[in-house]
Write a protein that holds these residues in place. Sequence first.
Motif, PDB file in Angstrom:
ATOM      1  N   LYS A  54      -4.622   9.645  12.039  1.00  0.00           N
ATOM      2  CA  LYS A  54      -5.920   9.881  11.425  1.00  0.00           C
ATOM      3  C   LYS A  54      -6.798   8.637  11.489  1.00  0.00           C
ATOM      4  N   PRO A  55      -8.142   8.842  11.549  1.00  0.00           N
ATOM      5  CA  PRO A  55      -9.051   7.696  11.532  1.00  0.00           C
ATOM      6  C   PRO A  55      -8.840   6.863  10.285  1.00  0.00           C
ATOM      7  N   ARG A  56      -9.047   5.561  10.436  1.00  0.00           N
ATOM      8  CA  ARG A  56      -8.874   4.668   9.296  1.00  0.00           C
ATOM      9  C   ARG A  56      -9.946   3.576   9.346  1.00  0.00           C
ATOM     10  N   ASN A  57     -10.084   2.841   8.252  1.00  0.00           N
ATOM     11  CA  ASN A  57     -11.108   1.814   8.166  1.00  0.00           C
ATOM     12  C   ASN A  57     -10.621   0.520   8.812  1.00  0.00           C
ATOM     13  N   GLY A  58     -11.574  -0.321   9.169  1.00  0.00           N
ATOM     14  CA  GLY A  58     -11.248  -1.610   9.770  1.00  0.00           C
ATOM     15  C   GLY A  58     -12.519  -2.279  10.225  1.00  0.00           C
ATOM     16  N   GLY A  59     -12.415  -3.452  10.834  1.00  0.00           N
ATOM     17  CA  GLY A  59     -13.614  -4.163  11.239  1.00  0.00           C
ATOM     18  C   GLY A  59     -13.379  -5.086  12.401  1.00  0.00           C
ATOM     19  N   SER A  60     -14.459  -5.666  12.912  1.00  0.00           N
ATOM     20  CA  SER A  60     -14.367  -6.569  14.052  1.00  0.00           C
ATOM     21  C   SER A  60     -14.681  -8.008  13.674  1.00  0.00           C
ATOM     22  N   ARG A  61     -15.198  -8.225  12.466  1.00  0.00           N
ATOM     23  CA  ARG A  61     -15.509  -9.587  12.051  1.00  0.00           C
ATOM     24  C   ARG A  61     -14.305 -10.203  11.364  1.00  0.00           C
ATOM     25  N   PRO A  62     -14.169 -11.556  11.415  1.00  0.00           N
ATOM     26  CA  PRO A  62     -12.995 -12.205  10.825  1.00  0.00           C
ATOM     27  C   PRO A  62     -12.755 -11.869   9.362  1.00  0.00           C
ATOM     28  N   THR A  63     -13.823 -11.513   8.625  1.00  0.00           N
ATOM     29  CA  THR A  63     -13.675 -11.245   7.193  1.00  0.00           C
ATOM     30  C   THR A  63     -13.353  -9.785   6.891  1.00  0.00           C
ATOM     31  N   GLU A  64     -13.331  -8.925   7.915  1.00  0.00           N
ATOM     32  CA  GLU A  64     -13.106  -7.500   7.694  1.00  0.00           C
ATOM     33  C   GLU A  64     -11.657  -7.120   8.005  1.00  0.00           C
ATOM     34  N   PRO A  65     -11.140  -6.074   7.347  1.00  0.00           N
ATOM     35  CA  PRO A  65      -9.805  -5.584   7.693  1.00  0.00           C
ATOM     36  C   PRO A  65      -9.761  -5.115   9.145  1.00  0.00           C
ATOM     37  N   VAL A  66      -8.589  -5.172   9.738  1.00  0.00           N
ATOM     38  CA  VAL A  66      -8.410  -4.747  11.121  1.00  0.00           C
ATOM     39  C   VAL A  66      -8.024  -3.276  11.144  1.00  0.00           C
ATOM     40  N   CYS A  67      -8.549  -2.530  12.111  1.00  0.00           N
ATOM     41  CA  CYS A  67      -8.139  -1.148  12.317  1.00  0.00           C
ATOM     42  C   CYS A  67      -6.857  -1.171  13.140  1.00  0.00           C
ATOM     43  N   MET A  68      -5.715  -1.001  12.479  1.00  0.00           N
ATOM     44  CA  MET A  68      -4.410  -1.047  13.130  1.00  0.00           C
ATOM     45  C   MET A  68      -4.072   0.359  13.627  1.00  0.00           C
ATOM     46  N   ILE A  69      -4.094   0.554  14.942  1.00  0.00           N
ATOM     47  CA  ILE A  69      -4.001   1.878  15.532  1.00  0.00           C
ATOM     48  C   ILE A  69      -2.559   2.302  15.778  1.00  0.00           C
ATOM     49  N   SER A  70      -1.753   1.434  16.363  1.00  0.00           N
ATOM     50  CA  SER A  70      -0.382   1.823  16.704  1.00  0.00           C
ATOM     51  C   SER A  70       0.548   0.611  16.713  1.00  0.00           C
ATOM     52  N   PRO A  71       1.691   0.715  16.008  1.00  0.00           N
ATOM     53  CA  PRO A  71       2.095   1.821  15.148  1.00  0.00           C
ATOM     54  C   PRO A  71       1.152   1.948  13.945  1.00  0.00           C
ATOM     55  N   ASP A  72       0.934   3.180  13.504  1.00  0.00           N
ATOM     56  CA  ASP A  72       0.093   3.400  12.334  1.00  0.00           C
ATOM     57  C   ASP A  72       0.996   3.673  11.140  1.00  0.00           C
ATOM     58  N   VAL A  73       0.391   4.101  10.028  1.00  0.00           N
ATOM     59  CA  VAL A  73       1.182   4.281   8.814  1.00  0.00           C
ATOM     60  C   VAL A  73       0.955   5.672   8.232  1.00  0.00           C
ATOM     61  N   PRO A  74       1.822   6.640   8.565  1.00  0.00           N
ATOM     62  CA  PRO A  74       1.739   7.962   7.943  1.00  0.00           C
ATOM     63  C   PRO A  74       2.356   7.914   6.551  1.00  0.00           C
ATOM     64  N   SER A  75       2.728   9.068   6.007  1.00  0.00           N
ATOM     65  CA  SER A  75       3.290   9.085   4.659  1.00  0.00           C
ATOM     66  C   SER A  75       4.678   8.452   4.612  1.00  0.00           C
ATOM     67  N   VAL A  76       5.365   8.442   5.776  1.00  0.00           N
ATOM     68  CA  VAL A  76       6.643   7.747   5.879  1.00  0.00           C
ATOM     69  C   VAL A  76       6.541   6.771   7.046  1.00  0.00           C
ATOM     70  N   TYR A  77       7.574   5.945   7.247  1.00  0.00           N
ATOM     71  CA  TYR A  77       7.535   5.002   8.348  1.00  0.00           C
ATOM     72  C   TYR A  77       7.290   5.726   9.669  1.00  0.00           C
ATOM     73  N   ARG A  78       6.448   5.139  10.506  1.00  0.00           N
ATOM     74  CA  ARG A  78       6.282   5.666  11.853  1.00  0.00           C
ATOM     75  C   ARG A  78       7.525   5.313  12.655  1.00  0.00           C
ATOM     76  N   LYS A  79       8.192   6.319  13.191  1.00  0.00           N
ATOM     77  CA  LYS A  79       9.388   6.091  13.995  1.00  0.00           C
ATOM     78  C   LYS A  79       8.975   5.848  15.443  1.00  0.00           C
ATOM     79  N   VAL A  80       9.595   4.863  16.102  1.00  0.00           N
ATOM     80  CA  VAL A  80       9.279   4.563  17.491  1.00  0.00           C
ATOM     81  C   VAL A  80      10.555   4.586  18.328  1.00  0.00           C
ATOM     82  N   TRP A  81      10.429   5.016  19.564  1.00  0.00           N
ATOM     83  CA  TRP A  81      11.549   4.981  20.507  1.00  0.00           C
ATOM     84  C   TRP A  81      11.689   3.603  21.131  1.00  0.00           C
ATOM     85  N   SER A  82      10.591   3.011  21.514  1.00  0.00           N
ATOM     86  CA  SER A  82      10.625   1.757  22.254  1.00  0.00           C
ATOM     87  C   SER A  82      11.134   0.608  21.377  1.00  0.00           C
ATOM     88  N   ASP A  83      12.014  -0.219  21.950  1.00  0.00           N
ATOM     89  CA  ASP A  83      12.437  -1.429  21.240  1.00  0.00           C
ATOM     90  C   ASP A  83      11.557  -2.621  21.602  1.00  0.00           C
TER      91      ASP A  83
END
Length: 229
Positions: A54-83
């Motif tokens: 889902k879309p989330r908030n974030g920013g591009s300036r040093p003082t703004e939060p970063v939009c962390m796309i992947s791995p993201d954070v669903p209601s539980v841990y995002r499971k990944v195959w790749s090590d």
Amino acid sequence: MRNLLISTLVLSAVASTSLAVLPKEFVLAENTKDSSLLVSIYRNLFKKKEPPIKPRNGGSRPTEPVCMISPDVPSVYRKVWSDRPLFLWQGYVSTIAVRHQGSNINSWIHPASHTQNITYTGEPLQPGQVYQWVVNGGQFIPFQVMEKQERDRISSELQNIEKQLQSTGANTEAIALAKANYFAEKNLWSDVLQQVYSVPEPSAELTTFRQDIVHNLCKPVIANQVSGN
């Protein structure tokens, strides 16, 4: 059933050379019969009633939060195959790091001020373990590497997909998209995006697709930038 899925991915990958694309958004007619894997992946990511990412908030300036796309954070841990997962974001990041969940010590750290995505290059992450992806020393997202037995089974199926596609003369991009669609069928969205970003010389269609991912997942950020806020 498993062989049928692999065969379907192979045929679809070979047929995925024509896409209807606008400069900043994919054209996805509801009744289209387009077999493109990019269209299929896009629809799975964004066109469901409950999109998996889902879309989330974030920013591009040093003082703004970063939009962390992947791995993201669903209601539980995002499971990944790749090590060695892909880290993808939008915004200003000076460094990214990885550490075990519950630890304050980084096991891997990398400068990131000149890019918006990095593939993990440290020691292979361990199956079943929960880690934190950390940006700028403070903002973080937990994720979990899947258990070894499941990882091994998926690895074998991916090898079969790659061998079948190579036998048809498919290029690197077609193979990556077939793998991405395979991961999408399993709801492994971080691994979907890793395959999408793994192609070193992407086609114009794939480049647009990558841009559209960021545009959609970080749309509030981009809207603010365009308006000058």
